[in-house]
Design a protein around this motif. Structure first.
Motif, PDB file in Angstrom:
ATOM      1  N   ARG A 151       0.833  -1.199   0.000  1.00  0.00           N
ATOM      2  CA  ARG A 151       0.000   0.000   0.000  1.00  0.00           C
ATOM      3  C   ARG A 151       0.867   1.247   0.000  1.00  0.00           C
ATOM      4  O   ARG A 151       1.987   1.243   0.482  1.00  0.00           O
ATOM      5  CB  ARG A 151      -0.909   0.026   1.228  1.00  0.00           C
ATOM      6  CG  ARG A 151      -2.003  -1.019   1.212  1.00  0.00           C
ATOM      7  CD  ARG A 151      -2.854  -0.923   2.463  1.00  0.00           C
ATOM      8  NE  ARG A 151      -3.888  -1.947   2.485  1.00  0.00           N
ATOM      9  CZ  ARG A 151      -4.717  -2.155   3.504  1.00  0.00           C
ATOM     10  NH1 ARG A 151      -4.616  -1.401   4.593  1.00  0.00           N
ATOM     11  NH2 ARG A 151      -5.622  -3.096   3.447  1.00  0.00           N
ATOM     12  N   ALA A 207      -7.638   4.375 -11.111  1.00  0.00           N
ATOM     13  CA  ALA A 207      -6.370   3.654 -11.209  1.00  0.00           C
ATOM     14  C   ALA A 207      -6.431   2.626 -12.315  1.00  0.00           C
ATOM     15  O   ALA A 207      -7.512   2.187 -12.729  1.00  0.00           O
ATOM     16  CB  ALA A 207      -6.046   2.982  -9.878  1.00  0.00           C
ATOM     17  N   ILE A 209      -4.805  -2.122  -9.491  1.00  0.00           N
ATOM     18  CA  ILE A 209      -4.638  -1.196  -8.371  1.00  0.00           C
ATOM     19  C   ILE A 209      -6.014  -0.802  -7.846  1.00  0.00           C
ATOM     20  O   ILE A 209      -6.894  -0.430  -8.620  1.00  0.00           O
ATOM     21  CB  ILE A 209      -3.873   0.062  -8.803  1.00  0.00           C
ATOM     22  CG1 ILE A 209      -2.480  -0.311  -9.308  1.00  0.00           C
ATOM     23  CG2 ILE A 209      -3.761   1.061  -7.660  1.00  0.00           C
ATOM     24  CD1 ILE A 209      -1.705   0.844  -9.892  1.00  0.00           C
ATOM     25  N   THR A 210      -6.217  -0.888  -6.545  1.00  0.00           N
ATOM     26  CA  THR A 210      -7.467  -0.447  -5.941  1.00  0.00           C
ATOM     27  C   THR A 210      -7.191   0.720  -5.000  1.00  0.00           C
ATOM     28  O   THR A 210      -6.071   0.922  -4.532  1.00  0.00           O
ATOM     29  CB  THR A 210      -8.161  -1.585  -5.177  1.00  0.00           C
ATOM     30  OG1 THR A 210      -7.248  -2.167  -4.241  1.00  0.00           O
ATOM     31  CG2 THR A 210      -8.647  -2.655  -6.132  1.00  0.00           C
ATOM     32  N   LEU A 211      -8.242   1.483  -4.712  1.00  0.00           N
ATOM     33  CA  LEU A 211      -8.118   2.751  -3.999  1.00  0.00           C
ATOM     34  C   LEU A 211      -9.028   2.783  -2.774  1.00  0.00           C
ATOM     35  O   LEU A 211     -10.083   2.137  -2.759  1.00  0.00           O
ATOM     36  CB  LEU A 211      -8.487   3.913  -4.926  1.00  0.00           C
ATOM     37  CG  LEU A 211      -7.743   3.988  -6.264  1.00  0.00           C
ATOM     38  CD1 LEU A 211      -8.444   4.970  -7.199  1.00  0.00           C
ATOM     39  CD2 LEU A 211      -6.292   4.403  -6.033  1.00  0.00           C
ATOM     40  N   TRP A 253     -12.350  -0.626  -0.375  1.00  0.00           N
ATOM     41  CA  TRP A 253     -11.497  -0.489  -1.559  1.00  0.00           C
ATOM     42  C   TRP A 253     -12.323  -0.567  -2.827  1.00  0.00           C
ATOM     43  O   TRP A 253     -13.257  -1.366  -2.927  1.00  0.00           O
ATOM     44  CB  TRP A 253     -10.421  -1.573  -1.558  1.00  0.00           C
ATOM     45  CG  TRP A 253      -9.479  -1.440  -0.402  1.00  0.00           C
ATOM     46  CD1 TRP A 253      -9.637  -1.962   0.851  1.00  0.00           C
ATOM     47  CD2 TRP A 253      -8.269  -0.692  -0.378  1.00  0.00           C
ATOM     48  NE1 TRP A 253      -8.598  -1.594   1.659  1.00  0.00           N
ATOM     49  CE2 TRP A 253      -7.734  -0.821   0.934  1.00  0.00           C
ATOM     50  CE3 TRP A 253      -7.574   0.066  -1.323  1.00  0.00           C
ATOM     51  CZ2 TRP A 253      -6.532  -0.211   1.304  1.00  0.00           C
ATOM     52  CZ3 TRP A 253      -6.380   0.658  -0.951  1.00  0.00           C
ATOM     53  CH2 TRP A 253      -5.873   0.523   0.344  1.00  0.00           C
ATOM     54  N   THR A 276     -12.271   0.866  -7.370  1.00  0.00           N
ATOM     55  CA  THR A 276     -11.440   1.293  -8.502  1.00  0.00           C
ATOM     56  C   THR A 276     -11.485   2.799  -8.724  1.00  0.00           C
ATOM     57  O   THR A 276     -10.762   3.319  -9.566  1.00  0.00           O
ATOM     58  CB  THR A 276     -11.894   0.582  -9.788  1.00  0.00           C
ATOM     59  OG1 THR A 276     -13.295   0.855 -10.003  1.00  0.00           O
ATOM     60  CG2 THR A 276     -11.682  -0.921  -9.683  1.00  0.00           C
ATOM     61  N   TYR A 334      -5.384   6.109  -0.432  1.00  0.00           N
ATOM     62  CA  TYR A 334      -4.427   5.008  -0.460  1.00  0.00           C
ATOM     63  C   TYR A 334      -4.622   4.185  -1.727  1.00  0.00           C
ATOM     64  O   TYR A 334      -5.742   4.025  -2.214  1.00  0.00           O
ATOM     65  CB  TYR A 334      -4.596   4.113   0.770  1.00  0.00           C
ATOM     66  CG  TYR A 334      -4.493   4.880   2.063  1.00  0.00           C
ATOM     67  CD1 TYR A 334      -3.286   5.012   2.725  1.00  0.00           C
ATOM     68  CD2 TYR A 334      -5.621   5.500   2.614  1.00  0.00           C
ATOM     69  CE1 TYR A 334      -3.190   5.738   3.901  1.00  0.00           C
ATOM     70  CE2 TYR A 334      -5.540   6.225   3.786  1.00  0.00           C
ATOM     71  CZ  TYR A 334      -4.314   6.344   4.424  1.00  0.00           C
ATOM     72  OH  TYR A 334      -4.228   7.073   5.583  1.00  0.00           O
ATOM     73  N   ALA A 335      -3.508   3.674  -2.220  1.00  0.00           N
ATOM     74  CA  ALA A 335      -3.548   2.740  -3.352  1.00  0.00           C
ATOM     75  C   ALA A 335      -2.896   1.445  -2.909  1.00  0.00           C
ATOM     76  O   ALA A 335      -1.900   1.465  -2.175  1.00  0.00           O
ATOM     77  CB  ALA A 335      -2.816   3.315  -4.553  1.00  0.00           C
ATOM     78  N   GLN A 336      -3.461   0.322  -3.333  1.00  0.00           N
ATOM     79  CA  GLN A 336      -2.850  -0.959  -3.003  1.00  0.00           C
ATOM     80  C   GLN A 336      -2.732  -1.835  -4.245  1.00  0.00           C
ATOM     81  O   GLN A 336      -3.523  -1.734  -5.186  1.00  0.00           O
ATOM     82  CB  GLN A 336      -3.613  -1.691  -1.904  1.00  0.00           C
ATOM     83  CG  GLN A 336      -4.941  -2.273  -2.294  1.00  0.00           C
ATOM     84  CD  GLN A 336      -5.565  -3.072  -1.155  1.00  0.00           C
ATOM     85  OE1 GLN A 336      -5.148  -2.992   0.003  1.00  0.00           O
ATOM     86  NE2 GLN A 336      -6.586  -3.857  -1.469  1.00  0.00           N
ATOM     87  N   VAL A 340      -2.002   5.861 -11.171  1.00  0.00           N
ATOM     88  CA  VAL A 340      -3.169   6.467 -10.531  1.00  0.00           C
ATOM     89  C   VAL A 340      -3.440   7.777 -11.248  1.00  0.00           C
ATOM     90  O   VAL A 340      -2.506   8.547 -11.530  1.00  0.00           O
ATOM     91  CB  VAL A 340      -2.906   6.716  -9.031  1.00  0.00           C
ATOM     92  CG1 VAL A 340      -4.016   7.554  -8.414  1.00  0.00           C
ATOM     93  CG2 VAL A 340      -2.760   5.392  -8.288  1.00  0.00           C
ATOM     94  N   VAL A 382       2.997   4.128 -10.761  1.00  0.00           N
ATOM     95  CA  VAL A 382       3.066   3.242  -9.604  1.00  0.00           C
ATOM     96  C   VAL A 382       3.807   1.973 -10.010  1.00  0.00           C
ATOM     97  O   VAL A 382       3.550   1.418 -11.078  1.00  0.00           O
ATOM     98  CB  VAL A 382       1.655   2.874  -9.094  1.00  0.00           C
ATOM     99  CG1 VAL A 382       1.738   1.899  -7.927  1.00  0.00           C
ATOM    100  CG2 VAL A 382       0.890   4.128  -8.686  1.00  0.00           C
TER     101      VAL A 382
END
Length: 643
Positions: free
Chosen positions: A305, A326, A330-332, A339, A341, A357-359, A372, A385
């Protein structure tokens, strides 16, 4: 190669090296400025975000929780590291006072010395040696920072500490502004006397005022961040100030929004005084930090993350929405719980300060890339990213395990060397079961999280640790840098050790006020990574701590895990309980094959043979020998030989 050509290449290399050395801004301070691990806590220090507002200079944040002016100055990995890295032309920002207020404004070292002088060892052991007198010790150490910075060609800046959000009605109270004049203590020849006071016109207990006097005396720039944050907090009001700017754990530490706004305010005040004026950037548009996101390394299957901050000042239109999307994979999230998209954030009054946050889950070995995308009106910002998956295949499993049931012994499997548990200003009170509940037979047991079989809990003994002197001092809200418990693991000669798990159980016995932070470090705590920073610890309940770091230790290198405890409020006999401390990973043959190319023509003075477990032998043995040879001239060679 000709001498002329060699000289030309050397000059060119020197020019390139000089050209790439960036000037720095070194930040020295306490927990309100310090860096925090975004995955472990919502707390943020304003020094983490100062780089957003400064260009062409690299901001290096040396601030650390629990430091006062003297403590930071005397640490080789704090002020010592600043001086070692400082170049002529660098800037040094100094912000202290929060921990100088320990002992009610008395000097902690002097208080301890007083009790020792009268033979009262018990009281001497209770003293928190942090703390300084505003008119004496505090100013003396500020002068040291200024003098030593200037001696190295640097530019000192004294920054008054950010306020605590202590409100009385709509105004910040006197002690919130770091003026202890309403209630302070003095050390007399007959001992400490508390409950002293002076009128507000008397600034003898006013730390920011005394800092300003030093600045005037030594002709140093002074940034009045105390007044600036007072005005900022009061513009929000008590409730909104705590809701929007602070971490939810009191009135001292910031969340991301608060830290960003304080960093911007500091930069704004610096620019107004002509300090780095051409390098201060105060964006009046939408910006995202970081502009590029390298999530680092993890093992295949793990999720990484990254925290981002959206900063918008002077946005047009005055009210609107910012959207974040994203690329695939990648999820936000805005809360690290839900979480998706895409995200959207409404703003008003042309201002937005927002964290998201992005993971990214690593499904393949090697590099994974994405982006992102942030949009506001016709403005689009793309943030690259990337993350890298590494493998542990082909190694030998290594595990160091401290059960802590009856002693501090460690069981090690695989080729690595455990480093004994040590204590700094702490000791083991006993090994016992903190009373948490009762089983069917009426036996007390400690409550553990899921994973410990219920049948084991009645005899699930823990190591109960107490601070030297047995009494937890009042007013602690963060680490005491001199109080900790340490565990470690070392890579053997001829091996490279990859650590992929650090875990333990930790809890408090006797009250709900026990707190702690848990960190690991590979450089003797010059830097550290947070793996546990709870907001509350329920009494007699063990909390599972687990981290999956990506750590590579070359032969002879070490990783250490430290637990720094404190108690919320004065208390006697409360213990910090530990069990099942584990450090594990995989050992590989050293990438250098364990061979040193150092040669020596002097006499051999000692030869030692090591086996794969790191045990020393006086002579060669059958199998793989790591041979360490020492010479009279001080050189050492290491080789690998099979007999």
């Amino acid at each position: 190669m000709s001498l002329k050509k060699l000289f030309t290449l050397s000059v060119a290399f020197l020019m390139m090296a000089t050209a790439t050395v960036a000037q720095k801004v070194h930040t020295c301070g306490d927990s309100t400025m310090a860096p925090y691990d975004e995955s472990a806590t919502v707390t943020r220090g304003w020094g983490m975000y100062l780089q957003q507002f400064i260009k062409d200079y690299t901001v290096v944040n040396y601030a650390r929780g629990g430091r006062d002016t003297r403590g930071f100055y005397n640490e080789t990995d704090r002020w010592g590291a600043v001086k070692k890295s400082m170049q002529a032309g660098d800037y040094v920002i100094v912000q202290f006072a929060h921990n100088d207020e320990k002992n009610g404004g008395m000097d902690g070292m002097a208080l301890k010395a007083y009790y020792e002088s009268i033979g009262n060892t018990e009281e001497a052991n209770k003293v928190d040696t942090r703390g300084s007198v505003p008119t004496t010790t505090y100013k003396e150490y500020l002068r040291k920072y200024v003098e030593e910075t200037r001696a190295l060609g640097g530019n000192p800046i004294l920054v008054a500490p950010a306020c605590r959000s202590y409100f009385s009605g709509s105004k910040i109270k006197r002690n919130g502004r770091h003026d202890l004049g309403d209630s302070y203590s003095v050390l007399t020849e007959n001992g400490p006397v508390s409950g002293q006071s002076v009128p507000e016109s008397d600034h003898s207990m006013d730390y920011p005022y005394q800092m300003k006097l030093v600045a005037e005396e030594m002709n140093v720039p002074f940034i009045d961040l105390t007044t600036a944050t007072k005005e900022l907090y009061e513009s929000y009001g008590d409730a909104k100030c705590h809701e929007f700017l602070f971490d939810g754990e009191g009135s001292t530490h910031f969340n991301t929004t608060g830290a960003v706004l304080v960093a911007r305010k500091c930069a704004e005040l610096m620019k107004a005084q002509g300090i780095l004026a051409d390098n201060i950037v105060l964006p009046t548009d939408l910006s995202v930090t970081p502009a590029e996101a390298d999530l680092g390394e993890a093992y295949k299957g793990q999720t990484l993350r990254k925290e981002f901050t959206l900063n918008g000042f002077g946005l047009t239109p005055e009210n609107g929405t910012v959207t974040v999307t994203a690329s695939e994979g990648i999820t936000l999230s805005a809360d690290k719980t839900n979480w998706s998209t895409s995200l959207s954030f409404d703003y008003s009054a042309s201002t937005l300060v927002q964290t998201f946050y992005a993971q990214l889950t690593l499904t393949e070995n090697g590099l994974t890339e994405g982006k992102v995308i942030v949009k506001q009106g016709d403005k689009t910002i793309e943030i690259p990213v990337k993350a890298t998956a590494v493998t542990l295949e082909g190694g030998t499993a290594v595990k160091a395990y401290w059960r802590l049931q009856k002693d501090a012994s460690c069981v090690v499997t695989g080729p690595a060397t455990a480093i004994d548990e040590t204590w700094s200003n702490m000791y083991v009170q006993r090994y016992a079961c903190p009373k948490g509940g009762k089983d069917a037979n009426g036996n007390y047991y400690t409550q553990y999280p899921d994973g410990i079989p219920a049948g084991e809990t009645p005899d699930r003994v823990t190591q109960r640790n107490l601070l030297t002197g047995d009494n937890w001092p009042d007013g602690e809200i963060d680490d005491n840098p001199e109080r900790y418990i340490d565990f470690g693991l070392k890579a053997n000669l001829g091996t490279e050790l990859k650590i992929n798990n650090i875990s333990l159980y930790v809890g408090g016995a006797g009250g709900n006020g026990m707190m702690c932070h848990v960190y690991y470090s590979t450089d003797n705590f010059q830097t550290r990574t947070t793996i546990y920073a709870p907001t509350k610890m329920v009494a007699n309940t063990m909390n599972g701590v687990s981290s999956q770091p990506v750590i590579t230790l070359k032969e002879g290198e070490e990783v250490h895990v430290r637990i720094y405890p404190w108690y919320n409020g004065a208390a006697n006999g409360k213990t910090i309980c530990l069990s099942d401390v584990t450090i594990e990973g995989m050992a590989f043959e050293a990438t250098t094959d364990g061979i040193s190319n150092v040669t020596s023509s002097s006499d051999v003075v000692n030869v030692t043979y090591y086996d794969a477990a790191g045990r020393a032998h006086s002579k060669a043995f059958n199998g793989v020998n790591i041979v360490k040879t020492q010479y009279a001239d001080g050189n050492v060679t290491t080789s690998k030989i099979i007999y």
